[in-house]
Structure formats: structure tokens, C-alpha cells
Design a protein around this motif. Sequence first.
Motif, mmCIF file in Angstrom:
data_model
loop_
_atom_site.group_PDB
_atom_site.id
_atom_site.type_symbol
_atom_site.label_atom_id
_atom_site.label_comp_id
_atom_site.label_asym_id
_atom_site.label_seq_id
_atom_site.Cartn_x
_atom_site.Cartn_y
_atom_site.Cartn_z
ATOM 1 N N UNK A 168 0.822 -1.208 0.000
ATOM 2 C CA UNK A 168 0.000 0.000 0.000
ATOM 3 C C UNK A 168 0.861 1.266 0.000
ATOM 4 N N UNK A 169 1.961 1.226 0.715
ATOM 5 C CA UNK A 169 2.833 2.411 0.719
ATOM 6 C C UNK A 169 3.462 2.636 -0.644
ATOM 7 N N UNK B 195 3.111 5.950 -3.150
ATOM 8 C CA UNK B 195 4.203 6.660 -3.811
ATOM 9 C C UNK B 195 4.083 6.542 -5.332
ATOM 10 N N UNK B 196 3.144 5.736 -5.803
ATOM 11 C CA UNK B 196 3.014 5.527 -7.240
ATOM 12 C C UNK B 196 4.093 4.636 -7.801
ATOM 13 N N UNK C 249 10.169 0.307 -9.203
ATOM 14 C CA UNK C 249 10.099 1.396 -10.174
ATOM 15 C C UNK C 249 9.253 2.500 -9.578
ATOM 16 N N UNK C 250 9.711 3.748 -9.685
ATOM 17 C CA UNK C 250 8.995 4.830 -9.010
ATOM 18 C C UNK C 250 9.391 6.160 -9.636
ATOM 19 N N UNK C 251 8.720 7.222 -9.197
ATOM 20 C CA UNK C 251 9.044 8.547 -9.710
ATOM 21 C C UNK C 251 10.359 9.025 -9.105
ATOM 22 N N UNK D 236 12.779 5.974 0.186
ATOM 23 C CA UNK D 236 11.763 5.042 0.657
ATOM 24 C C UNK D 236 11.955 3.659 0.038
ATOM 25 N N UNK D 237 12.143 3.617 -1.289
ATOM 26 C CA UNK D 237 12.151 2.314 -1.960
ATOM 27 C C UNK D 237 13.428 1.527 -1.674
ATOM 28 N N UNK D 238 14.539 2.221 -1.540
ATOM 29 C CA UNK D 238 15.766 1.493 -1.194
ATOM 30 C C UNK D 238 15.627 0.907 0.213
ATOM 31 N N UNK D 239 14.934 1.658 1.096
ATOM 32 C CA UNK D 239 14.705 1.140 2.447
ATOM 33 C C UNK D 239 13.847 -0.132 2.395
#
Lengths: 426, 89
Positions: free
Chosen positions: A80-81, A85-86, A103-105, A111-114
Motif C-alpha cells: 500500500x505504501x 508513492x506511485x 520502479x517509481x518517480x 523510501x524504496x531502497x529502504x
Amino acid sequence: MFARSRALRNVVNSTRTYATSVADSAGVKVAGVDLGQPTTSISVVVKAGSRYETLPGVAHALKNFAFKATSNASSLKIVREAELYGGVLSSGLSREHLFLNAEFLRGDQDHFVKVLASVLSASKYHPHEFSELVMPTLQSETLNAMATPSTLALDLAHHVAFRRGLGNSLFASPHSPLGVQDVKEYASKAFAKSNIAVFGTGISTEALSEAVGKAFGGASSSSSTGSSLSSTGSKYYGGEQRVPIDAHSGGQPTMVIAFGTTEITPELNVIPELVGGASALKWVPGTTPLAQAASKVPGSKIQSFHLPYSDAALVGVSITASTSEAVKELAKEVVNTLKGLASSSGMDGEAVTRAVAAAKFKAANALDNKEGLLAAYAPGIFSGKEVEVKDFSSVSAETLSKTAGNLLKSKPSVVAVGDLAVLPWA
Amino acid sequence: MGLKWDDLLMEEREDVQKAISRLPEREQYDRAFRIRTAVQQSILHKGLPKDQWVTPEQDTRYMTPYVLQVEAENNERAYYDNIEVERKK
């Protein structure tokens, strides 16, 4: 809206750079390529593909266990998180590597590396998640692969060509039971720091290594002590495998004829282009010998492939048609074409130039998208090697026929999936 | 009757059903065995002999953690289904 405006701002500021250097951050190899795209994708590359697996199918199970509950978030929270973040989270498996992708903006890398770091170091591997979430996907992926003749044939071709190691199936098998404990043990071995690299596109190496240093540095060091997995070097065997398919399953009969080698030369890239199969233009049969052969049988498809691995390669042809009789006819043509390669007289100078150009284009074009970049970087990133477009200047008709001759001298790996009463023997 | 406290949890609820499915196999078997014994004794209108009674030490809350786990998951899902996202200031 906010995310979009931020993404656009970053696009304007960024310049098109080819940051291909490999940095070392918190003990993990890191590389980023920034082509100025509005999204970033980060892949954790783990040397834990099916060739390293300790039990059949355990790598496949570990792939499906990615992004499940960790000590600081449940799987629902992670998903969900990421959605807020899309971003998109996914995991993939090849024979050599296990990939965890995000994959993200632009700008959300912290956040995503975490998230990726917590999957590696703090996954809980709950038994109920294994039986409720992992097993069903595992089973359906395996069933799907078994019901798709082309996938099954290629998997079996690897098996007869390399037996163990690279020959391990990508898919968990219903014949070898797996428990959550097996997956946990494999993960603790696989996720050692020396076994991990992080590759990003749309992000510079510096920004990526900063984010990785923050996330992986604080991660529990228990994973860094784990021993690496090992696999013995590949050896080519070759052989034959025949599998019947249910005539009513809707799968098309398929044959794969492949030759493997442990010597990797640029000629191997050119051979599939030389025998061809696919047409460069839509609605027109190609000019390559196999494309011409395929055009004689409506609905048939001949595909030549070259699958490179770190210490071996598999070059071959896959034939699919609507009936086993048609596959049989086409297989005869394919064998004649392949035999013709070994004699240099059978090689047309113009065709060779064309094939080299096609191989060059394919190699360069692969570096233009995320998947191609990842595939090109994954093997070299552990040794800190830079990626360059392959050099085909040494390829000539003579070297090609010599390589082809060496390939054809070895025993072929032949897989037939279809009506076994009709399909030919090797 | 030889039942444990957690054998009497309302079985018809979805979260308890899920918790039962998450019990280790041995626990699931023992639970079914205790319930069958209790039903049999109820039919016979007889209590179990005293040496087969469940002692307070044996009466562990073996299923409660699983029920709480399922409940927490359901709550979390409800939370994320109704979450209101604020723009970062």
C-alpha cells in the motif's frame, strides 16, 4: 500532482549522463545509469538464480517470497505504501540472478531502497504466508510453464545441455517438496552482502550509493556474515528429451535444437542472426534461410536464440507450428541450414555482413531500455566491470564457420514437445 | 470434558477459521481429538475419569496468538482501505 511536478522539475535539471562507474556503498556494489527519464528503477541483483539453488525450486520460492512481511512492515503495508508513492514492486528470477525491482518517480529513492533493504535483511518468512500466499503463486506459475510448450522446451533444453547448475529448472517442481525452513536457509545464504549488487536506471551512481549507504548501512549485519552460494563451472553435455502434450490443451507442438559451448565469442551473437527466423519487417517473410522456411508453413514460427551466461552459452533454434507434422518438416530444414553453416562455402558474404549488422544493432539497442541495461549490467557489476557495446570487428565468414563447426561437433540438445509418434528423433 | 479454553472460541467466525488453518498440524489434530472426546462424553452423559482431566498447566491459550494475528491483519487492511493521504507540506 505534487509528485508529478517534482518529477518534471528533476527532469529539467538533470542532464543526460552515462554514469557507468561502479561504486561501493556499505559493502554493496552500486551502479547507476541516468538517461534523464522521469522514472527511476532500482534492481537489487542477487547471485542466487536457479543455478545456485540448494534444493530444486527453492530459488523460485524465494522469488515469490519477496515483499512479504518484514520485522518493520507487513506485506500489506509494503504494497500500500508503494502504491501511495506511485511505485511498482516486482521480483524476477533468471538462471543466474534473482532480481528485486522497484520502479517509481524520481526522488523517492530513499523510501524504496529502504523497502528493498528490509526485504533482504528483515523478512520474517512466516509459515502461514508460505502456505497462503507463496505456494498458490508458485503452483500456478509452474503449471503455467508446464502448459506452455515453448517455455517447457527451453527449460528442458537447458536441463539436457548443462544437467546441473545452469540446467536447474527455473520453476519449482511438484515432485520435490519445499518447506518454509528451506526457503529461509537459502535466503540467509543468498542475501550475504558480497552476493548483492544494486543497479539503478534514471538515477546517478552517487545518489543511488548515498541512498543505499543509508538503508543498507543500518540493516542488521547478520546477513553480511552468511556464506555465499557456490556453483561448479558449467559443462556442456547435450542429449535428447521428449515430452508428450495433451492434444486438447491448446499448446502448440514445439522442438528446440540447441548447441552449447563454454567458450564465449562474439560469433555466437551473430549465428542466430545468420540463420534468422524473425523478419525485420512486418507482414513480410524475412530473407534469412529459416524465415524463408517458416513462411512455407502457415502459422509456424522459427526463432533462433543465443542465451549468454557467465561461463557458457546456448545457441539454438526453436520451432513452433500448429501440427506435429509441420514441426517435423521444419525441423528437417533447420537441421540442413545448421549443417550448411559449418562449411564455409555455404556462407554468403552479403548474408554475413547483414547478420553482423543485425547483431550489432541488437546489442546496442538492448542498452536503450531498462531490461536490456539490467541484463547487460547484472553479470559485470559484481566484478566492477564497465559495460561496453560488443565489438564485432573480428567476425568474418571464416571465423563464423569455424565457430559453427565447433558448435555442431558437440552433441546437440534436442527437446521435442508434442505428438511423439510424429516428431523426429535427434 | 477434557477441553481447553481456546477450544471453545467461536468457531463460526472467519478470523477464527483462519487462525485454525494456521495452527501447526499437531495442534490441529489435538484440537479435533479433544472436541470429539467431549462430544462423546456429552452423548454418554458422563464426565472423563479424573486422571484424564485437563490440568491448569495444560490449559494453554494455544490459539489466541493466531486469532490476534489475524485480527491485526484485518485491522491493518481496514486502516489502509480508509486511510486519508495528506500532501507533504
